[in-house]
Structure formats: structure tokens, C-alpha cells
Design a protein around this motif. Structure first.
Motif, PDB file in Angstrom:
ATOM      1  N   VAL A  81       0.851  -1.183   0.000  1.00 51.19           N
ATOM      2  CA  VAL A  81       0.000   0.000   0.000  1.00 51.19           C
ATOM      3  C   VAL A  81       0.890   1.238   0.000  1.00 51.19           C
ATOM      4  O   VAL A  81       2.077   1.167   0.331  1.00 51.19           O
ATOM      5  CB  VAL A  81      -0.959   0.031   1.207  1.00 51.19           C
ATOM      6  N   GLY A  82       0.321   2.390  -0.388  1.00 47.85           N
ATOM      7  CA  GLY A  82       1.149   3.578  -0.462  1.00 47.85           C
ATOM      8  C   GLY A  82       0.361   4.860  -0.348  1.00 47.85           C
ATOM      9  O   GLY A  82      -0.860   4.890  -0.510  1.00 47.85           O
ATOM     10  N   THR A  83       1.097   5.926  -0.058  1.00 51.25           N
ATOM     11  CA  THR A  83       0.542   7.275  -0.078  1.00 51.25           C
ATOM     12  C   THR A  83       1.428   8.138  -0.966  1.00 51.25           C
ATOM     13  O   THR A  83       2.635   7.892  -1.100  1.00 51.25           O
ATOM     14  CB  THR A  83       0.492   7.903   1.325  1.00 51.25           C
ATOM     15  N   PHE A  84       0.826   9.149  -1.580  1.00 48.33           N
ATOM     16  CA  PHE A  84       1.589  10.016  -2.474  1.00 48.33           C
ATOM     17  C   PHE A  84       0.982  11.413  -2.421  1.00 48.33           C
ATOM     18  O   PHE A  84      -0.225  11.579  -2.595  1.00 48.33           O
ATOM     19  CB  PHE A  84       1.545   9.492  -3.912  1.00 48.33           C
ATOM     20  N   ILE A  85       1.829  12.430  -2.159  1.00 47.03           N
ATOM     21  CA  ILE A  85       1.430  13.832  -2.246  1.00 47.03           C
ATOM     22  C   ILE A  85       2.013  14.399  -3.530  1.00 47.03           C
ATOM     23  O   ILE A  85       3.221  14.295  -3.778  1.00 47.03           O
ATOM     24  CB  ILE A  85       1.934  14.644  -1.042  1.00 47.03           C
ATOM     25  N   LEU A  86       1.155  15.002  -4.349  1.00 55.48           N
ATOM     26  CA  LEU A  86       1.542  15.510  -5.663  1.00 55.48           C
ATOM     27  C   LEU A  86       1.069  16.952  -5.789  1.00 55.48           C
ATOM     28  O   LEU A  86      -0.115  17.233  -5.616  1.00 55.48           O
ATOM     29  CB  LEU A  86       0.888  14.639  -6.738  1.00 55.48           C
ATOM     30  N   SER A  87       1.997  17.875  -6.085  1.00 63.83           N
ATOM     31  CA  SER A  87       1.601  19.271  -6.244  1.00 63.83           C
ATOM     32  C   SER A  87       2.595  20.006  -7.124  1.00 63.83           C
ATOM     33  O   SER A  87       3.811  19.825  -6.985  1.00 63.83           O
ATOM     34  CB  SER A  87       1.526  19.974  -4.877  1.00 63.83           C
ATOM     35  N   ASP A  88       2.066  20.857  -8.029  1.00 67.40           N
ATOM     36  CA  ASP A  88       2.961  21.725  -8.805  1.00 67.40           C
ATOM     37  C   ASP A  88       2.812  23.185  -8.388  1.00 67.40           C
ATOM     38  O   ASP A  88       3.227  24.097  -9.097  1.00 67.40           O
ATOM     39  CB  ASP A  88       2.752  21.551 -10.306  1.00 67.40           C
ATOM     40  N   ALA A  89       2.216  23.410  -7.203  1.00 62.35           N
ATOM     41  CA  ALA A  89       2.036  24.774  -6.697  1.00 62.35           C
ATOM     42  C   ALA A  89       2.627  24.952  -5.306  1.00 62.35           C
ATOM     43  O   ALA A  89       2.425  25.983  -4.669  1.00 62.35           O
ATOM     44  CB  ALA A  89       0.548  25.129  -6.673  1.00 62.35           C
ATOM     45  N   ALA A  90       3.353  23.962  -4.809  1.00 62.91           N
ATOM     46  CA  ALA A  90       3.926  24.014  -3.464  1.00 62.91           C
ATOM     47  C   ALA A  90       5.430  24.258  -3.546  1.00 62.91           C
ATOM     48  O   ALA A  90       6.121  23.679  -4.390  1.00 62.91           O
ATOM     49  CB  ALA A  90       3.659  22.704  -2.727  1.00 62.91           C
ATOM     50  N   VAL A  91       5.932  25.099  -2.668  1.00 62.63           N
ATOM     51  CA  VAL A  91       7.374  25.304  -2.574  1.00 62.63           C
ATOM     52  C   VAL A  91       7.947  24.163  -1.740  1.00 62.63           C
ATOM     53  O   VAL A  91       7.619  24.011  -0.559  1.00 62.63           O
ATOM     54  CB  VAL A  91       7.695  26.667  -1.930  1.00 62.63           C
ATOM     55  N   SER A  92       8.791  23.340  -2.369  1.00 57.72           N
ATOM     56  CA  SER A  92       9.260  22.108  -1.732  1.00 57.72           C
ATOM     57  C   SER A  92      10.511  21.612  -2.431  1.00 57.72           C
ATOM     58  O   SER A  92      10.659  21.791  -3.639  1.00 57.72           O
ATOM     59  CB  SER A  92       8.158  21.036  -1.823  1.00 57.72           C
ATOM     60  N   PRO A  93      11.424  20.969  -1.681  1.00 53.43           N
ATOM     61  CA  PRO A  93      12.586  20.342  -2.325  1.00 53.43           C
ATOM     62  C   PRO A  93      12.332  18.889  -2.715  1.00 53.43           C
ATOM     63  O   PRO A  93      13.212  18.247  -3.283  1.00 53.43           O
ATOM     64  CB  PRO A  93      13.654  20.416  -1.230  1.00 53.43           C
TER      65      PRO A  93
END
Length: 386
Positions: A247-259
Motif C-alpha cells: 500500500v502507499g501514499t503520495f502527495i503531488l503538487s505543482d504549486a507548493a514550494v518544496s525540495p
């Protein structure tokens, strides 16, 4: 006697990915760039900037190339156009008996992608999908480690892909407007998660169930007020189930400031500065920023930093004991993933290697993305048929 270079055409050479492919085809002694295809008004100047020989012609579309009496028929073609054009362009080339490397995603719908895969098989033509991260040394090392069982039985995966795309990414040129249109294949799911879907399935096997929650959009607020708007999603939070039981989790965003993105963690994209885990985030001697964490019964492997955390081989496993951290090695091949992918494509066309990312594998990644979009639309969990 060495074999003659393969005759290559590049479709959509003036875009970001097209430029990279063009440079590598020009540099590779096994390939001969015989034509570039792009209707953009600035294509001629871009051709000059990239160092493409003056004698290499530019065509407005594939049909013009195939009708030409002055340019030989290509052995193969690389397609670097927007996603909604991948299937029609690939179809024309495959029907002409030309081998195809199409940039991801292979298609913008599962149905059209399935028809394309069947057409390639019928015409005995190689259809490869440009999931170049399969050739990244960090992924090669992670695949080897997981396959050899150094984390034990894989139980779960936790991952993040998040960075902040600037407004010009969407608006610098009218030709880029598809990037913010859901119906034209834009959005962070088909544009970016398709990479992650392929890598996750490459490492851990088929994804069979997804649930998606949309992250609150930050751009195009006025356009989104229209009930009929066609604005693509900017981010999602996912839960995943694999056929193996992982099983897995994934956070996906192209609007967040993140490394936390593969590009920043590995430096694979020359336009996105690499980040390391030094005290100021940019220390050259620091580790790569992690994106995936693969959790197993004998250890956890983070990728791309390739740090294995375990109790050590043969030791008891207990929270009362001290964990050990070991950095796995990667190969020292100086070629970048795009170069490795091109070399592989050449060998596949010549019958020297089996394809790594087939049309079927590329289609499996699209199928996961389509399930995510369905989950967003219905607010339900979606099972993915084999």
C-alpha cells in the motif's frame, strides 16, 4: 564492420524535451538526424541555436516528411509534442513502418493508447515510451536493491513530488496553453504523476486501486468560477494499493514550494536547480533529497538518496536496538538518462535488446492516471482492471 547510423526524425523538436532529444541525437554516433518536424514560427532559429546542420530540413508535419522525395524514410522517430497529439502522430508513423519513441504519456486516454499498442503489434513496429527515469542510475540502483530483497518483504511506500511551477510555464507562449487544460492532457496528474506511476510500478508491480483527494487550487481562480471551466488539477493526495499487497501514499503538487521532487533530488533536469540536504539545503557534500521511502520487513530504502535504514544483516529486528544507515552505491556511467534511453532505443530497433518501457508499460501508467482523474471527478475509490 560497424552498422550504419539509424535515420532519425524528431517531431516537436522546439519544446523543452524536444531540444534535449535533438542534442543527444546529434551527439550520438549511432544516430543521424535527417529531419525535424515542427510548425512553430521560431523553429528555424531554434534549429540554428541547437546546432542542427543547415542541410537538415524542417517539415510542418509528419505527412510532409513522408511525402518528401528529397529526404529518405526515417528508420525511427522521437515524438515530443503535447500529449493529445501523441496517438495521431504515432499512428501515422507506425502505419509507415517507422519505429517510435513517444514521450510520456503515450496517450491522453486508455482507449486510444490501447489502440496504438495494438497497431504497433500488428505492423511489427517497436513502440517505446519515453519514461527516461528507468535509465536514471538512482532508479537502476533502487530496482536492483528491491529485487534482491534487501528491504525484505515490501509493505508500503510513501512518496512526495512537489515543486512550484512558475506562471510562464503555462503562459509564456500560446502553444503552451494545453498545460493548464484538463481536456488537452494538461494538469499535474498526466504531466508529472505519469512518471511516478511508471516508476512505482517498475519498482513494486501493478497498481490496482487508487483514491484521490484534490489539493485546493492556487492559480486561475477566476477561470475556475465558470462551471464549464477546463482548468486542470494542480495537486492531489493519493492512497494506492498494488497487486502484491503493498500500500502507499503520495502527495503531488505543482504549486507548493518544496525540495521533494525527483528533479531537485537528482539534478536530472538542467533547468531545475539540484538541492542537497546540507545545512542550508544546497551543500555539495549533502545527500540527495528523498522522494520515495520504500518500507520493508528488514529495512527502509529512501530514493534517490539511496539510504538503507536497517538493524544490519542477520541481526534481530526490534525497536529496542539501534538502527544503522548505509548509503548504497550507484554506477559511474557518465551518460545522462536521455542518452542511455537513446542508446537503448537504437539497440531495440537493431534487435539487440528487449524494450524496457514498452507501449503496454506506458499504457499501464496512463491507466493509473486516468483512474486518479476518475477518482477526483467521482470522489470515489477506483479499482484498476488488468
Amino acid at each position: 564492420m560497424s552498422e550504419a547510423p539509424l535515420k532519425v526524425a524528431i517531431v516537436g523538436f522546439s519544446g523543452l524535451i524536444g531540444k534535449r532529444h535533438t542534442v543527444h541525437v546529434l551527439e550520438n554516433p549511432a544516430t543521424d538526424l535527417i529531419a525535424v518536424i515542427d510548425p512553430s514560427p521560431g523553429a528555424a532559429s531554434i534549429k540554428t541555436d541547437l546546432g542542427v546542420p543547415e542541410t537538415t530540413p524542417i517539415f510542418a508535419d509528419v505527412a510532409d516528411l513522408l511525402k518528401s522525395t528529397t529526404v529518405p524514410k526515417p528508420d525511427c522517430a522521437i515524438i515530443c509534442t503535447p500529449p493529445h497529439t501523441h496517438v495521431p502522430i504515432s499512428t501515422t508513423l507506425i502505419e509507415a513502418g517507422i519505429h517510435v519513441l513517444v514521450e510520456k504519456p503515450i496517450s491522453d486516454t486508455v482507449e486510444s493508447g490501447r489502440a496504438l499498442v495494438a497497431l504497433a503489434k500488428k505492423n511489427n513496429v517497436h513502440l517505446l515510451v519515453g519514461h527516461h527515469r528507468r535509465f536514471n542510475p538512482y532508479i537502476v540502483a533502487a530496482k536492483k536493491a528491491v529485487s534482491e530483497g534487501i528491504v525484505g518483504n515490501v509493505l508500503a511506500v510513501s512518496a512526495i513530488w512537489a515543486l512550484c511551477k512558475p506562471d510562464p510555464y503555462f503562459d509564456a507562449d500560446p502553444a503552451l496553453s494545453w498545460r493548464k487544460s484538463r481536456s488537452r492532457g494538461g494538469g499535474v496528474v498526466l504531466t508529472n504523476f505519469v512518471h511516478e506511476a511508471d516508476i512505482l510500478q517498475h519498482l513494486l508491480g501493478r497498481i490496482v486501486r487508487v483514491h484521490a483527494e484534490e489539493i485546493t487550487p492556487q492559480r486561475n481562480a477566476e477561470a475556475r468560477k465558470d462551471p464549464q471551466h477546463d482548468m486542470a488539477e494542480e495537486g492531489v493526495a493519493l492512497t494506492l494499493r498494488f497487486a502484491s499487497g503493498v500500500v502507499g501514499t503520495f502527495i503531488l503538487s505543482d504549486a507548493a514550494v518544496s525540495p521533494h521532487s525527483f528533479e531537485m533530488g537528482t539534478g536530472e533536469n538542467p533547468h531545475i536547480p539540484r538541492v542537497r540536504s546540507g545545512h542550508d539545503g544546497h551543500e555539495a557534500e549533502g545527500d540527495e533529497i528523498d522522494v520515495y521511502r520504500i518500507l520493508g520487513t528488514h529495512g527502509t530504502l529512501s530514493v534517490p538518496d539511496l539510504i538503507l535504514t536497517s538493524y544490519g544483516k542477520g541481526n534481530a529486528r526490534s525497536w529496542n536496538d539501534k538502527l544503522q544507515r548505509e548509503k548504497l552505491a550507484i554506477d559511474t556511467d557518465p551518460r545522462v538518462p536521455f542518452e542511455r534511453q537513446l542508446d537503448h532505443f537504437v539497440k531495440v530497433v537493431r534487435g539487440q535488446e528487449e524494450p524496457s518501457c514498452t507501449g503496454q508499460a506506458g499504457l499501464a501508467a496512463v491507466q493509473v492516471c486516468q483512474a486518479i482523474l476518475e477518482s477526483l471527478a467521482t470522489k470515489k475509490t477506483v479499482d484498476i482492471a488488468e
